[in-house]
Structure formats: structure tokens, C-alpha cells
Design a protein around this motif. Structure first.
Motif, PDB file in Angstrom:
ATOM      1  N   GLN A  13      37.862  35.697  87.061  1.00 13.02           N
ATOM      2  CA  GLN A  13      36.808  35.032  87.824  1.00 13.02           C
ATOM      3  C   GLN A  13      37.122  35.963  89.126  1.00 13.02           C
ATOM      4  OE1 GLN A  13      34.019  34.751  85.717  1.00 13.02           O
ATOM      5  NE2 GLN A  13      33.204  32.980  86.626  1.00 13.02           N
ATOM      6  N   SER A  14      37.954  35.857  89.605  1.00 10.46           N
ATOM      7  CA  SER A  14      38.462  36.448  90.499  1.00 10.46           C
ATOM      8  C   SER A  14      39.031  37.733  90.877  1.00 10.46           C
ATOM      9  CB  SER A  14      40.219  35.689  91.396  1.00 10.46           C
ATOM     10  OG  SER A  14      39.105  34.342  91.531  1.00 10.46           O
TER      11      SER A  14
ATOM     12  N   ASN B 120      26.527  49.845  95.030  1.00 11.81           N
ATOM     13  CA  ASN B 120      28.245  50.286  95.308  1.00 11.81           C
ATOM     14  C   ASN B 120      28.681  48.764  95.456  1.00 11.81           C
ATOM     15  OD1 ASN B 120      30.572  50.505  97.498  1.00 11.81           O
ATOM     16  ND2 ASN B 120      29.515  52.332  97.212  1.00 11.81           N
ATOM     17  N   PRO B 121      29.920  48.874  94.442  1.00  9.66           N
ATOM     18  CA  PRO B 121      30.294  47.382  94.351  1.00  9.66           C
ATOM     19  C   PRO B 121      30.958  47.060  95.759  1.00  9.66           C
ATOM     20  CG  PRO B 121      31.834  49.194  93.413  1.00  9.66           C
ATOM     21  CD  PRO B 121      30.284  49.828  93.411  1.00  9.66           C
ATOM     22  N   ASN B 122      31.845  48.350  96.260  1.00 10.86           N
ATOM     23  CA  ASN B 122      31.970  47.653  97.177  1.00 10.86           C
ATOM     24  C   ASN B 122      31.272  47.400  98.852  1.00 10.86           C
ATOM     25  OD1 ASN B 122      35.129  48.589  96.517  1.00 10.86           O
ATOM     26  ND2 ASN B 122      34.611  51.118  96.992  1.00 10.86           N
TER      27      ASN B 122
ATOM     28  N   PRO C  28      31.162  43.439  90.517  1.00 11.01           N
ATOM     29  CA  PRO C  28      31.912  42.160  91.423  1.00 11.01           C
ATOM     30  C   PRO C  28      30.407  40.979  91.220  1.00 11.01           C
ATOM     31  CG  PRO C  28      31.274  43.440  93.111  1.00 11.01           C
ATOM     32  CD  PRO C  28      30.922  44.695  92.107  1.00 11.01           C
ATOM     33  N   ALA C  29      29.471  41.136  90.316  1.00 11.77           N
ATOM     34  CA  ALA C  29      28.837  40.213  90.466  1.00 11.77           C
ATOM     35  C   ALA C  29      28.355  39.049  88.912  1.00 11.77           C
ATOM     36  CB  ALA C  29      27.181  40.469  90.915  1.00 11.77           C
TER      37      ALA C  29
ATOM     38  N   ILE D   2      34.988  35.741  96.069  1.00 15.80           N
ATOM     39  CA  ILE D   2      33.601  35.106  95.747  1.00 15.80           C
ATOM     40  C   ILE D   2      33.538  35.047  94.014  1.00 15.80           C
ATOM     41  CG2 ILE D   2      31.275  34.918  96.715  1.00 15.80           C
ATOM     42  CD1 ILE D   2      32.070  35.719  99.492  1.00 15.80           C
ATOM     43  N   ILE D   3      32.858  34.415  93.772  1.00 15.81           N
ATOM     44  CA  ILE D   3      32.298  34.324  92.386  1.00 15.81           C
ATOM     45  C   ILE D   3      30.854  33.807  92.378  1.00 15.81           C
ATOM     46  CG2 ILE D   3      32.707  33.007  89.917  1.00 15.81           C
ATOM     47  CD1 ILE D   3      35.552  32.247  91.158  1.00 15.81           C
ATOM     48  N   LEU D   4      30.325  34.451  92.243  1.00 13.86           N
ATOM     49  CA  LEU D   4      28.943  34.649  91.672  1.00 13.86           C
ATOM     50  C   LEU D   4      28.218  34.577  90.540  1.00 13.86           C
ATOM     51  CD1 LEU D   4      28.708  38.336  93.841  1.00 13.86           C
ATOM     52  CD2 LEU D   4      28.497  35.995  94.495  1.00 13.86           C
TER      53      LEU D   4
END
Length: 594
Positions: free
Chosen positions: A397-398, A420-422, A406-407, A34-36
Motif C-alpha cells: 500500500q505504501s 497528476n500524481p505529484n 497514488p489513489a 498516505i493510504i487512500l
């Protein structure tokens, strides 16, 4: 036989453009990422709102009763309800953010390609060149930055080529210059998808229609048909127009933030990858080649080619640093509403790629088979470089999604509710869509009602982003929100103290809002509110209740009825025109036979 050939051409085009769209989004498909991007949470909330309304059957055209923390703020009516409904419907079907983002990114690329293909075919380009021109357009930054970072102006770019089809007819067909249904329908679609793209697009087609008016001998008929097109566009957009104007004209609405120095968002001509701020090597070559070829062969160039290159070139200049963008808005304040000068290049991508494609077609016609193959192969190389540039962007981006932040694809760091990224990944992958919405919460004050004696500058000088979070997201009052049978927001809270003090409720009040406090209806214009429109009430001891709805000056159901009338009139007009054209062709054949 000719019809079969045409059908085969369209089939080939659809297959190729489908493959290119899949190549563009393939990194996201492989990694299930998911691309944030910077604006992703805003649009996710928009579409979640409609999706939840569809699932629950609680329809509220104006208020956000599910998204945006059930704050009651008006968003979809401002940003285009029709297209939001389509996206919300898609979300209701796929039910996960990952599938929604991948499918919508594919759709944006594919629709852009198909619409550019339609424009190329309209100007009578060969199927091969039309496909190549479409690939160049759908892989340009104007379109590709929806898949790359969820920039919503790319959806406007996906439909923009359709606006130039009736514009081309206007200069090429002096006897029947106005395509009433084509112009009205395209304007209506763009108004629902992305209003800023429509405004820029209308600026670009004005010269086409001015030339048409000057050249036509039947000026009164031209004016009459233009008014018919405008009237039909109003009918087709009735709900969008009233949905925007009703809250906008009845309140002092906070505008999106105006940049003080706009030169930071111009486009540059650097030999790097193509993105929102860089034309890049491939498109710099294409644009300069197209402009120079027409200017150096001005006398031999066709009228429509001159229009494409001159207007496309002017909008390229508008988007660049060739203009003093830090000083110009001080003299022409309306320019501030465009926010980012690079937005103007959306017209350049359409018209200069189209002009480039026409030049390639003309060069090819004059060459033998071998030379023609060389010319087409050079364009294929440009297409390959452009598509792989987007593919590389999507890959980067992926990868971000799988990393420690991730953001990081957008400016989301300060708005994370989960570190937490997870856990961030788990929230957005959850079947409960609200977990993703709650993982990143942005305070976006755009289009909130502000005091009548306040201006944009005074509101933005007091950090409205932080105030939004305090008043609507992290409001300390323990409020239970439910939806009434009339699809209005009901807020319930308890006052356990002995004091009948004032409390701030996390609900937005507009001048056309309906407000009931503890069963008593009050005038929305008279209630006490914060600078961002949050309701302030004096609560009684014990249980308290507030019910907030919205009542526009014109019933939105009537507006939808007018839209249906517009659709019916369009169908009748096209049917009658088709029947008349067919009958005319038959009569001509009979005359020739006699």
C-alpha cells in the motif's frame, strides 16, 4: 511481591504489543505515505469537521459546517460523535494527514492488542499465552484493515474483546453474573465507535446471558441488575442515542446501499494471505484446530471454552458461503442491513483465537519444559507469519502512494479532481488539510433525507452519487458560505438577472432544520427540496441570504449532562464496590486470625 510481578507482566506485554504495532505500520513510517482506501475520504471529512470546530470554537453537534463541502449534512451524529471528537482532536494536534493516519493506525493496532490481552488475562491465561493471543488478534484482518485500507470496522474490532469480559463473568459467576458498569461502559464505547460492530457483538453475547439467566437462582435480581446496566448504558450514550434518533426518526433517511448479491462478500478458506474475504492459511489452521479440539474433547472441556468455540464457529459459518447469501436476504430482509456477510467473522476472530489460546495453555501445562517451549514456538511462528502478512500488505500500500496512481489503494479513480500524481501527493502533504479533501471528492448520499414517499431502491436507481456531486459539490450557483455566531451555516449569493427564478442551494435540509431565507424564518418541512434534501428557493433580485441550522427535539447539552451523570454514577459505583471488597477481605483476614 505478587503486585510487582503483575506490574512487570503488564509492562512486558505493553512493550511487546507496542513493538508489534510499530512493525505493522513501519512501512508507512519509512515511506511517509498516505493510504487512500475506499472509505478514507469519508472519514477524513468526518474528522476534519471536528478538528476545524475545535480550532475555530464553532461547535455544531449535528451539521457539517466545515467538512463535506460545508453542506450541512448530518454525519458525525449518525456515526458516533464521541469517537469522532477524539479523532478530530488528534488531527488538530498533529495537523497533517500523514501523521494522523500513521498515529491512528498504530493506535488501532495497539488498542486491539491491549483489549485482547485484557480478555485473555481475565480468563486466567498466562502472560506469555495472553501476549501471543493478542498478537494473533491485532494482526488479523479484523483489526489490520484499518492500517491497510482505513476500513473503519477495524476500530470496532479493536474494542470488541472488552464486550466479552462481562459476558464471561455472566456464565462463570452465578451469584453475581451482571457486571453493571463493565457491560454498560463497553456498550457505550462501541456505540460511539462502530454501531454495526456493537450490533453483531450483542448478538454474540446473548447466549452467554441467556444461559446465565437460566442457571441463576436469583432471577429477579438478575433482571434488576440487567435493567440497571441498560439504564447506565443509556445515560453514558445519551448524546449518541439522541444524536442518531432525532434526525433518523424525524426524516425518511436514505440507508446505505444494499447489495443485491451478498455472496460476493463472504469469507473463504483459501491457503492464501489473510484479508477481509479470506481467512487465510494461518487463521484457518487456528480456527479448525480450536474447533476440532473442543468438539473431540467435549466432555473434558470447560463451559466457557464450549461457549467460545460454538459461538465463534457459528459466526464463522454466518460469514461464509455455507449459507445461501444471495437468497437468504429475500426471506429475512433485515440481513440486508449488514451489507457484507464477512462482517460476522469479527466475532470468530475474538472467540476462536481466545479458544485457541486456552487450548495452547492447557497443552503447555501438561508438558515438560522442552515440550512447552516447542508448543509456544509453533504459536510464535503463526504470530510471525500473521504480523509479516500485515507488514507486507502495508508495504504494498505504501508503494502505491509513491507510484503513478497514488489513489489506487481504493476505488478513488473516478473521483479524482487532480490527475497528476505529484500534485495529488502534494495536496495531501499540504499543511492546508482542505487541499487533500478537494483532491478526491466522492458523492456519498448515505443518511441524506429523502422524500417521505420514496424508498431506497427508487433513489439508488437514479444514480444519487452523481446527483450528490451535481447538487452539493459542483453546484453552478456562486454561493459564499460563512459560519454565524450561533455556529450555523450562512449562504449568500447574488441574483444579477431580472428574473426571480428558483435556485438550488448546496445545503441539506432536515425536518428539524431551522431555515431563514432573506431574514424570514420558514418551516423546514414546507420548503422545497430535491430528492437528496438540497434546498430550493425562489431568489429575489440582487443580494440573497439563507441561514440554516439544526434544532433537535431534545437539547444536546442536556444529553451531555446525562452522560456526565452516567460517568459520575459509574465512578461512585466502582469506588463503593472497591471499598466494600477491600473491607470484606479485611474482615475475612481478621476472622481467620481469630
Amino acid at each position: 511481591m505478587k503486585k510487582k510481578i503483575l506490574n512487570k507482566e503488564y509492562f512486558v506485554a505493553i512493550v511487546i504489543l507496542t513493538i508489534i504495532s510499530l512493525v505493522i505500520v513501519s512501512p508507512q513510517i519509512y515511506k511517509k505515505s498516505i493510504i487512500l482506501g475506499s472509505d478514507v475520504m469519508f472519514h477524513f471529512n468526518r474528522f476534519y469537521e471536528i478538528s476545524k470546530q475545535i480550532d475555530s470554537g464553532n461547535f455544531n453537534y449535528f451539521q457539517s459546517i466545515y467538512g463535506f463541502n460545508s453542506s450541512g449534512r448530518i454525519i458525525n451524529a449518525f456515526y458516533g460523535w464521541d469517537f469522532s471528537f477524539i479523532m478530530g482532536l488528534l488531527l488538530s494536534v498533529v495537523k497533517t494527514w500523514t501523521k494522523f493516519q500513521i498515529i491512528s493506525s498504530f493506535a488501532c493496532s495497539f488498542i486491539a492488542g491491549i483489549n485482547m490481552y485484557s480478555l485473555c488475562k481475565y480468563v486466567k491465561l498466562s502472560n506469555k499465552v495472553s501476549i501471543l493471543g493478542s498478537i494473533l488478534y491485532m494482526s488479523s484482518a479484523a483489526v489490520a484493515f484499518y492500517p491497510i485500507s482505513q476500513a473503519f470496522n477495524s476500530w470496532g474490532a479493536a474494542f470488541l474483546p472488552l464486550l466479552f469480559i462481562p459476558a464471561v463473568k455472566a456464565i462463570n459467576n452465578p451469584e453475581h453474573p451482571i457486571n453493571i458498569v463493565g457491560l454498560a461502559t463497553t456498550v457505550s464505547v462501541l456505540l460511539s465507535v462502530h454501531m454495526m460492530t456493537l450490533i453483531i457483538g450483542l448478538m454474540a453475547i446473548v447466549p452467554f446471558y441467556l444461559y446465565s439467566l437460566i442457571k441463576t437462582k436469583a432471577k429477579l435480581r438478575w433482571i434488576g441488575q440487567m435493567f440497571l446496566a441498560m439504564g447506565l448504558a443509556v445515560l453514558l450514550s445519551a448524546n449518541s442515542i439522541i444524536g442518531f434518533l432525532d434526525p433518523y426518526l424525524s426524516n425518511n433517511i436514505l440507508q446505505p446501499f444494499h447489495l443485491q448479491q451478498m455472496s460476493g462478500d463472504i469469507v473463504k478458506f483459501l491457503p492464501v494471505r489473510n484479508d477481509l474475504h479470506n481467512i487465510g492459511l494461518v487463521y484457518t489452521v487456528i480456527f479448525i484446530f480450536a474447533i476440532s479440539m473442543i468438539l473431540l474433547n467435549w466432555e473434558k472441556s470447560y463451559l466457557e471454552e464450549k461457549f467460545f468455540i460454538v459461538i465463534g464457529g457459528l459466526f464463522l459459518v454466518l460469514s461464509s458461503g455455507l449459507l445461501p447469501w444471495d437468497e437468504l436476504p429475500n426471506s429475512i430482509s433485515v440481513l440486508k442491513t449488514f451489507q457484507f456477510p464477512h462482517r460476522f467473522d469479527i466475532v470468530s476472530y475474538v472467540l476462536l483465537i481466545l479458544g485457541f489460546s486456552i487450548i495452547i495453555e492447557r497443552i503447555s501445562i501438561k508438558q515438560n519444559t522442552e515440550s512447552k517451549t516447542v508448543v509456544h514456538s509453533l504459536v510464535v511462528i503463526l504470530c510471525f507469519m500473521s504480523v509479516m502478512n500485515v507488514n507486507a500488505f502495508m508495504n504494498s500500500q505504501s508503494w502505491i502512494w509513491q507510484g503513478n496512481d497514488p489513489a489506487a489503494s481504493g476505488n478513488n479513480k473516478a473521483n479524482l479532481r487532480i490527475e497528476n500524481p505529484n500534485l495529488i501527493r502534494k495536496a495531501f502533504k499540504s499543511s492546508d488539510l482542505t487541499k487533500g479533501l478537494n483532491a478526491i471528492v466522492k458523492g456519498t448520499p448515505d443518511y441524506l433525507p429523502i422524500p417521505s414517499n420514496s424508498g431506497n431502491d427508487s433513489i439508488y436507481s437514479n444514480n444519487p452519487y452523481e446527483k450528490y456531486i451535481e447538487q452539493f459539490v459542483d453546484n453552478p450557483l456562486k454561493v459564499k458560505k460563512t459560519i454565524t455566531n450561533d455556529s450555523e451555516l450562512k449562504l449568500e449569493w447574488n441574483n444579477t438577472s431580472n428574473n426571480e427564478k428558483e435556485v438550488l442551494l448546496p445545503i441539506v435540509i432536515y425536518n428539524h432544520s431551522t431555515v431563514k431565507i432573506n431574514g424570514q424564518e420558514v418551516n423546514a418541512k414546507m420548503v422545497k427540496k430535491t430528492d437528496l434534501g438540497a434546498l430550493i428557493v425562489r431568489n429575489k433580485k440582487g443580494k440573497n441570504e439563507a441561514v440554516v441550522g439544526y434544532r433537535p427535539i431534545l437539547n444536546i447539552k442536556i444529553m451531555f449532562a446525562l452522560k456526565l451523570v452516567g460517568i459520575a454514577l459509574s465512578i461512585i459505583y466502582l469506588f463503593r464496590k472497591s471499598w466494600f471488597d477491600t473491607d470484606l477481605i479485611k474482615k475475612r483476614k481478621q476472622t481467620i486470625h481469630l
